[in-house]
Motif scaffolding. Structure first.
Motif: not given
Length: 141
Positions: A61-78
């Motif tokens: 159930h959660f593996a696809p969610l983890l794959a989909r949310f495996s990035s984040r914006s840099c707190d400096g430049c976005g």
């Protein structure tokens, strides 16, 4: 870069002979042990609750969610940054940059990390506009 304050307390504990031999092979076993302790004092995984495994249905159930949310914006430049699931997969340079994020601090790309000055108390790189918030969160008494 400002120097970190010297370590003044000594903590000793007993280990098996094999573990002692392994630790003695490390270039800096004190740094390794400090990082391992900090990692263990981190937040418990909400999926496995610290056990290290989940039921197959929860995994599926959660593996696809983890794959989909495996990035984040840099707190400096976005700019988008990939987040590794296992910090052990990182090279030393990247691990040093991301370690502060793993421990609850800001996440920066290489360029923003290099531009952000380091905190005199903990060594984390923090953008000037975030210093007050950092001091409140990380260095409150």
């Amino acid at each position: 870069m400002a120097r970190k304050p010297p370590k003044t307390a000594v903590v000793a504990f007993k280990v098996e002979k094999e573990l002692a031999e392994l630790l003695n092979k490390l270039p800096n076993k004190s740094a390794f042990i400090r990082k391992a302790i900090a990692a263990q004092l981190g937040v418990t995984c909400p999926l496995c609750r610290g056990k290290g495994v989940v039921a197959r249905g929860l995994h599926d159930h959660f593996a696809p969610l983890l794959a989909r949310f495996s990035s984040r914006s840099c707190d400096g430049c976005g700019n988008a940054l990939d987040l590794p699931l296992d910090p052990g997969d990182l090279d030393d340079e990247t691990r040093g940059r991301l370690e502060q994020f793993f421990l609850g601090g800001p996440l920066y790309c290489d360029g923003c990390y290099d531009k952000a000055p380091s905190c005199d108390d903990c060594g984390w790189h923090v953008a000037p506009e975030l210093v007050a918030e950092h001091n409140r969160k990380a260095h409150h008494d």
